[in-house]
Motif scaffolding. Structure first.
Motif, PDB file in Angstrom:
ATOM      1  N   THR A  71       1.518  -0.911   4.113  1.00  0.00           N
ATOM      2  CA  THR A  71       1.099  -2.262   4.450  1.00  0.00           C
ATOM      3  C   THR A  71       1.365  -3.178   3.257  1.00  0.00           C
ATOM      4  O   THR A  71       1.103  -2.807   2.119  1.00  0.00           O
ATOM      5  CB  THR A  71      -0.406  -2.293   4.797  1.00  0.00           C
ATOM      6  OG1 THR A  71      -0.604  -1.550   5.985  1.00  0.00           O
ATOM      7  CG2 THR A  71      -0.904  -3.713   4.996  1.00  0.00           C
ATOM      8  N   ALA A  87      -7.134   2.225   1.831  1.00  0.00           N
ATOM      9  CA  ALA A  87      -6.836   2.697   0.480  1.00  0.00           C
ATOM     10  C   ALA A  87      -7.309   1.644  -0.515  1.00  0.00           C
ATOM     11  O   ALA A  87      -7.371   0.458  -0.190  1.00  0.00           O
ATOM     12  CB  ALA A  87      -5.343   2.934   0.321  1.00  0.00           C
ATOM     13  N   CYS A 101       0.146   3.553   3.355  1.00  0.00           N
ATOM     14  CA  CYS A 101       0.571   3.236   4.719  1.00  0.00           C
ATOM     15  C   CYS A 101       1.636   2.151   4.775  1.00  0.00           C
ATOM     16  O   CYS A 101       2.032   1.729   5.850  1.00  0.00           O
ATOM     17  CB  CYS A 101      -0.640   2.834   5.573  1.00  0.00           C
ATOM     18  SG  CYS A 101      -1.254   1.184   5.173  1.00  0.00           S
ATOM     19  N   CYS A 104      -7.196  -1.673   1.608  1.00  0.00           N
ATOM     20  CA  CYS A 104      -6.129  -1.859   2.566  1.00  0.00           C
ATOM     21  C   CYS A 104      -6.738  -2.032   3.948  1.00  0.00           C
ATOM     22  O   CYS A 104      -7.576  -1.243   4.360  1.00  0.00           O
ATOM     23  CB  CYS A 104      -5.196  -0.648   2.540  1.00  0.00           C
ATOM     24  SG  CYS A 104      -3.958  -0.680   3.855  1.00  0.00           S
ATOM     25  N   CYS A 144       0.856  -1.178   0.000  1.00  0.00           N
ATOM     26  CA  CYS A 144       0.000   0.000   0.000  1.00  0.00           C
ATOM     27  C   CYS A 144       0.897   1.234   0.000  1.00  0.00           C
ATOM     28  O   CYS A 144       1.741   1.399   0.876  1.00  0.00           O
ATOM     29  CB  CYS A 144      -0.895  -0.012   1.233  1.00  0.00           C
ATOM     30  SG  CYS A 144      -1.864   1.500   1.425  1.00  0.00           S
ATOM     31  N   CYS A 159      -5.428   1.256   6.186  1.00  0.00           N
ATOM     32  CA  CYS A 159      -5.835   2.643   5.912  1.00  0.00           C
ATOM     33  C   CYS A 159      -6.983   2.740   4.920  1.00  0.00           C
ATOM     34  O   CYS A 159      -7.404   3.831   4.569  1.00  0.00           O
ATOM     35  CB  CYS A 159      -4.639   3.451   5.405  1.00  0.00           C
ATOM     36  SG  CYS A 159      -4.170   3.059   3.710  1.00  0.00           S
TER      37      CYS A 159
END
Ligand SMILES: [Zn+2]
Length: 106
Positions: free
Chosen positions: A63, A96, A61, A91, A58, A94
């Motif tokens: 991830t 996303a 963030c 995500c 991601c 966050c």
């Protein structure tokens, strides 16, 4: 290598030729043949070392989505490739969208 025993020597020859016929390299094998025809074969397999691994990360963030693990939070089973994730996948940290993920090599 104790191959003074004729039977043991024959056995060793048999094993080696058998491996050769099956196209198995014998250079990585260690033979230990005793007079009691006890064969100890130690196979030294070359461990495939994965130096690089492709995962998606991601961009918001950081991830990482690793298909080996899936995403338990989003109910994604392990083994599901990123490409096969539902288009509304978000995500888990966050939220996303899938588009925010970028392919990275670990
Ligand atoms: Zn994120």
């Amino acid at each position: 290598m104790p191959v003074d025993d004729k039977e043991a020597l024959e056995l060793k020859k048999f094993i080696v030729s058998n491996f050769d016929q099956n196209d198995i390299s014998t250079c990585g094998l260690t033979f230990g043949i005793s007079s009691k025809i006890k064969v100890i074969i130690e196979v030294k397999t070359k461990r495939k070392v994965k130096t690089e691994k492709e995962v998606y990360q991601c961009s918001a963030c950081m991830t990482v989505y690793d298909s080996d693990y899936g995403d338990s939070i989003a109910n994604i089973a392990s083994g599901v490739l990123f490409e096969n994730l539902p288009s509304d996948y978000k995500c888990s940290v966050c939220e996303a969208s899938k588009e925010a993920y970028l392919l990275v090599n670990l």
